[in-house]
Design a protein around this motif. Structure first.
Motif, short mmCIF file in Angstrom:
data_model
loop_
_atom_site.label_atom_id
_atom_site.label_comp_id
_atom_site.label_asym_id
_atom_site.label_seq_id
_atom_site.Cartn_x
_atom_site.Cartn_y
_atom_site.Cartn_z
N SER A 171 0.83 -1.21 0.00
CA SER A 171 0.00 0.00 0.00
C SER A 171 0.86 1.25 0.00
N LYS A 183 -0.30 2.53 -3.85
CA LYS A 183 -1.52 2.00 -4.47
C LYS A 183 -2.10 2.98 -5.49
N GLN A 204 -1.12 -4.61 2.82
CA GLN A 204 -1.53 -3.41 3.55
C GLN A 204 -0.53 -3.10 4.65
N ALA A 210 -4.46 0.91 1.92
CA ALA A 210 -5.06 1.38 0.66
C ALA A 210 -6.49 0.91 0.53
N THR A 211 -7.23 1.58 -0.32
CA THR A 211 -8.58 1.12 -0.65
C THR A 211 -8.44 0.06 -1.75
N HIS A 213 -9.82 -2.36 -4.79
CA HIS A 213 -10.86 -2.39 -5.82
C HIS A 213 -11.53 -3.75 -5.80
N ASP A 214 -12.84 -3.74 -5.64
CA ASP A 214 -13.58 -5.01 -5.66
C ASP A 214 -13.34 -5.74 -6.97
N ASP A 219 -6.32 -8.88 -0.76
CA ASP A 219 -5.44 -8.57 0.37
C ASP A 219 -4.39 -9.68 0.51
#
Ligand code: COA
Ligand code: AMP
Length: 645
Positions: A171, A183, A204, A210-211, A213-214, A219
């Motif tokens: 991240s 990211k 992470q 970080a956010t 993306h679906d 992770d």
């Protein structure tokens, strides 16, 4: 010892490799593990394209990890993560590393990554970066690590060239005083890249999660949960272990291909014979996994040889001070330290008397190796005086993956000559050639070339670009590999590497392309034409300087264009380009045929004497260039002497 009991020295070993490369490298290959040993060492059927150990079968991760566990060394420390950036230190044994890598490899395999698939790794100096490399090796995937200091565009160029099935990223990275969010850079790269990887694995970090993306991002921990660990998959000796991009003369980087068998054999050999290491001892390459030094001597070399390696997430100065390197040496009992001269110059600048060395017990240190740029004599002498150990300059390139010239401490310590990376390593026949390809006399400058074939571990080709490989390296001097460096040899055969012969510059030990920077600058709407050169810098060795000619009628002020251009290079190439010096000029000095006289501009900026080029179109332009660089504090301006390293 030789058969007659006399000590076998450098000259004997070099001669053995020259006289019978098949026997020499087959013997060296016996020191790593093969599932099926190769039938021979050198495969020269497609000369001038050569390969080594092509028909053997082996696994890179097995050699770097599993074989040490199998030999009963599972409790030995494999990796020390020393991170002043986060204020933490942690260790991983070979046993723990095996478990972690097998699980990560299993998770990649479960998502369809297999032999020959590419995986881009974009990570800071955390052990997970090394684990990701080894996990790829475990399942025969080809990794391509991209240095964290490169921006989204550079990442996208590499993604498009090697078309990875997946990207593994963290991240964030941590630079002094700021968090670098990786990211968003990855997201930006994937937005502009033509190629779309199937998925991204994100480690992470607490400092800046970080956010995700679906549907695309997974992770690091979650995607490994409950997977079946992967076994080591045997691959052919010539199977690419990795692709590492390096700067050429254009904005399109060269994808150096590293074959699995050759690089493990060669690196394993160098650990003992060049660096004088033994299994279980601590080796520290203070570099980054994104560079060749990191590939060879943070990851594969020390681990294959069974040493402890250090992943250092910090700087030579400022984390917290110029004693950082000596603190790491003392804390972890480092036997051999490898860094770039620029790091020592930074330390020397902050602690000229070397007082901080005395604060630590550095008695474990037996040698300091330098590479990445020319080692200036002042710096070498300073380090030798302060540390009291041999300071060994050695010369190599991303393309070769290991030293072309060095002082092989593990064979014999040859007399040190400051300013020289010493002599050719076994398998490298170095030639210094004139422009017609004839060897020059001792002491005379020429292009440094290497007689083909190159030894194991060196590049057999460029990724998807065999013609570029031939054109870049093999065409200039038939029968030789062109290094792109110029220099000379003395009467004792010691080499002196003085400069590049192309548009590559070396900024703080980082290899950068002035051509790539020019491509970025030309894209600025107000820039009609430009030239970027490398000028001497006391700390970084070289820094880029850009000369900009503006479109007629532009309403933007020159100052504004300079500010925007500096920001543009940072945005497109990345902070690592260290592009901060730019100036607007009316015209560029050119030959009558229109070639920009970069060499003359370098001399002017460095304050050196130069001869008026006979082919110059308009000599008066040089006065304007001189005035412009003087304005920036370069050229014959006061203090120029202080700028040269
Ligand atoms: N991720 C993101 N940004 C990075 C980065 C990374 N991994 N590595 C460097 N950068 C950034 C730096 O923060 C700096 O940004 P800034 O312009 O905002 O200050 C920029 O890139 C230039 O970095 P660097 O070349 O490292 O210069 P510096 O001024 O920060 O530090 C030295 C100078 C000499 C201390 C440093 O260059 C150094 O340690 N060099 C050793 C080089 C080396 O090991 N090379 C490997 C070859 S062996
Ligand atoms: P890289 O591929 O990033 O390792 O950069 C390789 C280039 O760095 C070489 O071609 C040289 O120009 C320079 N270089 C590396 N090591 C040395 C050294 N010891 N002396 C002089 N130049 C060096």
């Amino acid at each position: 010892k030789g058969q007659e009991g006399h000590t076998v020295g450098y000259a004997d070993i070099y001669a053995q490799a020259q006289q019978n490369p098949q026997a020499f490298w087959t013997r060296a290959a016996g020191d790593i593990d093969w599932v099926t040993p190769p039938s021979k060492a050198l495969f020269d059927e497609n000369a001038p394209l050569y390969e080594w150990f092509s028909d053997g079968q082996l696994n890179g991760c097995w050699n770097a990890v599993d074989r040490h566990v199998q030999a009963g060394h599972g409790d030995r420390i494999a990796i020390i993560h020393d991170s002043p950036a986060t204020g933490t230190t942690r260790t991983l044994t070979y046993g723990e590393l095996q478990t972690r890598v097998a699980t990560l490899a299993g998770a990649l395999r479960a998502r369809g990554v297999g032999v020959g698939d590419r995986v881009v790794i974009y990570m800071p100096m955390v052990p997970e970066a090394v684990e990701a490399m080894l996990a790829c090796a475990r399942i025969g995937a080809i990794h391509s690590v991209v240095f964290g200091g490169f921006a989204a565009h550079e990442l996208a160029v590499r993604i498009d060239d090697c078309t990875p099935k997946c990207v593994i990223a963290a991240s964030c990275g941590i630079e002094p005083g700021r968090i670098v969010a990786y990211k968003p850079l990855l997201d930006g790269a994937l937005e502009v890249a033509k190629h779309t990887p199937a998925f991204c694995v994100i480690l992470q970090r607490d400092q800046h999660p970080a956010t995700l993306h679906d549907g695309r991002d997974v992770d690091w921990h979650a995607f490994q949960s409950g997977v079946t660990p992967a076994e080591c998959v045997p691959v052919a000796g010539n199977h690419p272990a990795y692709i590492l991009y390096t700067s050429g003369t254009t904005g399109q980087p060269k994808g150096v291909v590293r074959p699995t068998g050759g690089h493990l054999v060669a690196l394993n050999w160098t650990m003992r014979h060049i660096y004088d290491m033994h299994p279980g001892e601590v080796f520290w390459a203070a570099s980054d996994v994104g560079w060749i030094v990191g590939h060879s001597y943070i990851c594969y070399g020390p681990l294959t040889y069974g040493c402890t390696t250090i992943v250092y997430e910090g700087k030579p100065v400022g984390t917290p001070d110029a004693g950082a390197f000596w603190r790491v040496v003392a804390d972890h009992k480092v036997k051999c330290l490898f860094t770039a001269p620029t790091a020592l110059r930074a330390i020397k600048r902050d602690d000229p008397g070397g007082a901080l060395v005395a604060d630590y017990d550095v008695s474990s240190l037996e040698s300091l190796f330098l590479a990445g740029e020319r080692a200036d004599p002042d710096t070498v002498e300073w380090a030798q005086n302060k540390l009291g150990v041999p300071v060994i300059d050695h010369w190599w390139q991303t393309e070769t993956g290991w030293a072309i010239a060095a002082n092989p401490l593990g064979i014999e310590k040859l007399p040190l000559k400051i300013g020289s990376p010493a002599v050719a390593m076994p398998g490298y026949e170095i030639a210094v050639l004139d422009e017609h390809g004839h060897p020059v006399a001792e002491g005379q400058l020429g292009a440094i070339a290497i007689k083909l074939p190159l030894p194991p571990g060196t590049l057999p080709t460029l990724w998807n670009a065999v013609e570029r490989y031939r054109n870049s390296y093999l065409h200039r001097f038939p029968g030789y590999y062109t290094t792109g460096d110029a220099g000379y040899r003395d009467v004792d055969g010691y080499l002196y590497v003085m400069a590049r012969t192309d548009d590559v510059i070396n900024v703080a030990g980082h290899r950068l392309s002035t051509g790539a920077m020019e491509e970025v600058l030309t894209a600025h709407a107000d820039v009609a034409e430009c030239a970027v050169i490398g000028v001497n810098d006391a700390l970084k060795g070289q820094v880029p300087m850009g000369f900009l000619c503006l479109n007629k009628g532009t309403t933007t002020t020159p100052e504004q264009v300079v500010t925007e251009c500096v920001a543009l290079v940072r945005e497109k190439i990345g902070p690592v380009a260290a592009f901060k010096l730019a100036l607007v000029v009316d015209r560029l000095p050119k030959t009558r045929s229109g070639k920009i006289l970069r060499g003359t501009m370098v001399k002017i900026a460095d304050g050196q004497d130069y001869k008026m080029p006979a082919t110059i179109d308009d000599p008066a332009i040089l006065d304007e260039i001189t005035a412009a660089v003087t304005h920036l504090g370069y050229g014959n301006a006061a203090g120029q002497d202080a700028k040269a390293p």
